[in-house]
Design a protein around this motif. Structure first.
Motif, PDB file in Angstrom:
ATOM      1  N   VAL A  30      -0.320  39.074   1.833  1.00 53.66           N
ATOM      2  CA  VAL A  30       0.205  39.480   3.130  1.00 53.66           C
ATOM      3  C   VAL A  30      -0.965  39.658   4.094  1.00 53.66           C
ATOM      4  O   VAL A  30      -1.995  40.224   3.740  1.00 53.66           O
ATOM      5  CB  VAL A  30       0.999  40.797   3.009  1.00 53.66           C
TER       6      VAL A  30
ATOM      7  N   GLU B  97      -2.197  41.440   7.496  1.00 55.39           N
ATOM      8  CA  GLU B  97      -1.879  42.557   8.381  1.00 55.39           C
ATOM      9  C   GLU B  97      -2.658  42.412   9.682  1.00 55.39           C
ATOM     10  O   GLU B  97      -3.708  41.773   9.732  1.00 55.39           O
ATOM     11  CB  GLU B  97      -2.224  43.895   7.717  1.00 55.39           C
ATOM     12  N   SER B  98      -2.151  43.015  10.730  1.00 55.97           N
ATOM     13  CA  SER B  98      -2.810  43.008  12.031  1.00 55.97           C
ATOM     14  C   SER B  98      -3.942  44.029  12.050  1.00 55.97           C
ATOM     15  O   SER B  98      -3.863  45.075  11.407  1.00 55.97           O
ATOM     16  CB  SER B  98      -1.800  43.360  13.123  1.00 55.97           C
ATOM     17  N   HIS B  99      -4.970  43.736  12.802  1.00 55.58           N
ATOM     18  CA  HIS B  99      -6.088  44.664  12.972  1.00 55.58           C
ATOM     19  C   HIS B  99      -6.220  45.095  14.427  1.00 55.58           C
ATOM     20  O   HIS B  99      -7.270  45.576  14.845  1.00 55.58           O
ATOM     21  CB  HIS B  99      -7.383  44.033  12.467  1.00 55.58           C
TER      22      HIS B  99
ATOM     23  N   LEU C 176       1.139  42.303  15.701  1.00 55.39           N
ATOM     24  CA  LEU C 176       1.086  43.710  15.320  1.00 55.39           C
ATOM     25  C   LEU C 176       2.484  44.315  15.262  1.00 55.39           C
ATOM     26  O   LEU C 176       2.833  44.995  14.291  1.00 55.39           O
ATOM     27  CB  LEU C 176       0.224  44.511  16.308  1.00 55.39           C
TER      28      LEU C 176
ATOM     29  N   ARG D 227       4.415  43.294  12.243  1.00 57.45           N
ATOM     30  CA  ARG D 227       3.918  43.924  11.018  1.00 57.45           C
ATOM     31  C   ARG D 227       4.256  45.411  10.979  1.00 57.45           C
ATOM     32  O   ARG D 227       4.529  45.949   9.910  1.00 57.45           O
ATOM     33  CB  ARG D 227       2.409  43.713  10.870  1.00 57.45           C
ATOM     34  N   ILE D 228       4.234  46.101  12.124  1.00 61.48           N
ATOM     35  CA  ILE D 228       4.618  47.518  12.139  1.00 61.48           C
ATOM     36  C   ILE D 228       6.050  47.661  11.633  1.00 61.48           C
ATOM     37  O   ILE D 228       6.352  48.560  10.849  1.00 61.48           O
ATOM     38  CB  ILE D 228       4.494  48.128  13.554  1.00 61.48           C
TER      39      ILE D 228
ATOM     40  N   SER E 195       7.600  45.653   9.641  1.00 66.59           N
ATOM     41  CA  SER E 195       7.689  45.262   8.237  1.00 66.59           C
ATOM     42  C   SER E 195       7.004  46.238   7.295  1.00 66.59           C
ATOM     43  O   SER E 195       7.402  46.387   6.144  1.00 66.59           O
ATOM     44  CB  SER E 195       7.058  43.881   8.033  1.00 66.59           C
ATOM     45  N   HIS E 196       5.939  46.876   7.777  1.00 67.35           N
ATOM     46  CA  HIS E 196       5.103  47.720   6.908  1.00 67.35           C
ATOM     47  C   HIS E 196       4.624  48.944   7.702  1.00 67.35           C
ATOM     48  O   HIS E 196       3.425  49.116   7.920  1.00 67.35           O
ATOM     49  CB  HIS E 196       3.925  46.885   6.419  1.00 67.35           C
TER      50      HIS E 196
ATOM     51  N   TYR F 257       1.601  51.331   6.581  1.00 74.26           N
ATOM     52  CA  TYR F 257       0.255  50.765   6.679  1.00 74.26           C
ATOM     53  C   TYR F 257      -0.389  51.110   8.027  1.00 74.26           C
ATOM     54  O   TYR F 257      -1.592  51.287   8.128  1.00 74.26           O
ATOM     55  CB  TYR F 257       0.319  49.242   6.494  1.00 74.26           C
ATOM     56  N   TYR F 258       0.425  51.197   9.054  1.00 71.83           N
ATOM     57  CA  TYR F 258      -0.075  51.442  10.409  1.00 71.83           C
ATOM     58  C   TYR F 258      -0.013  52.918  10.806  1.00 71.83           C
ATOM     59  O   TYR F 258      -0.240  53.258  11.964  1.00 71.83           O
ATOM     60  CB  TYR F 258       0.686  50.564  11.408  1.00 71.83           C
TER      61      TYR F 258
END
Length: 134
Positions: A33, A35-37, A72, A75-76, A78-79, A82-83
């Motif tokens: 996967v 992820e955004s940074h 981002l 992904r927020i 979806s996960h 993590y954020y």
């Protein structure tokens, strides 16, 4: 469909060295996967500054809309853990608004942007904003 005028399939070619081959194979197969940074360090402020400097973003509401169109935001949703979005995941919009406000405040404190019209909560880039976006 053909009626829409859009393609329904495509081909991607990834050219890389042999060291990175496995990584890209795992990504393409969904085994890894990404992820955004964008929330790392000052990245959100830097990217919003670029958009503000170009006149794309002129207020916090537009900054939120810009983030909502980003990887981002996908992904927020979806996960969220993590954020750093814990507890009630229905507050994604509030989370994004808070992050945008923080990023804009950084730009105000650096004098990269100025309030143009306090009533409308609009801002304009300064010379510093344009220099930083180069």
């Amino acid at each position: 469909s053909e009626e829409s005028g859009f393609d329904t399939s495509g081909t991607a070619v990834i050219m890389t060295d042999s060291h990175s081959k496995t990584r890209f194979e795992n990504l393409s197969l969904g085994l890894k996967v990404v992820e955004s940074h964008l929330l790392d360090g000052n990245r959100l402020s830097e990217e919003l500054n670029n958009e503000i400097s170009q006149g794309v973003v002129t207020c916090v509401e537009e900054a939120v809309d810009w983030v909502k169109s980003s990887f981002l935001f996908r992904r927020i949703n979806s996960h969220p853990l993590y954020y750093g979005l814990s507890g009630n995941w229905s507050n994604v919009d509030t989370f994004v608004l808070d992050k945008c406000n923080e990023a804009v405040e950084k730009l105000f404190s650096m004098r990269a942007i100025l309030e143009n019209n306090v009533k409308d909560e609009m801002f304009t880039p300064t010379a510093a904003s344009h220099i930083m976006s180069r």
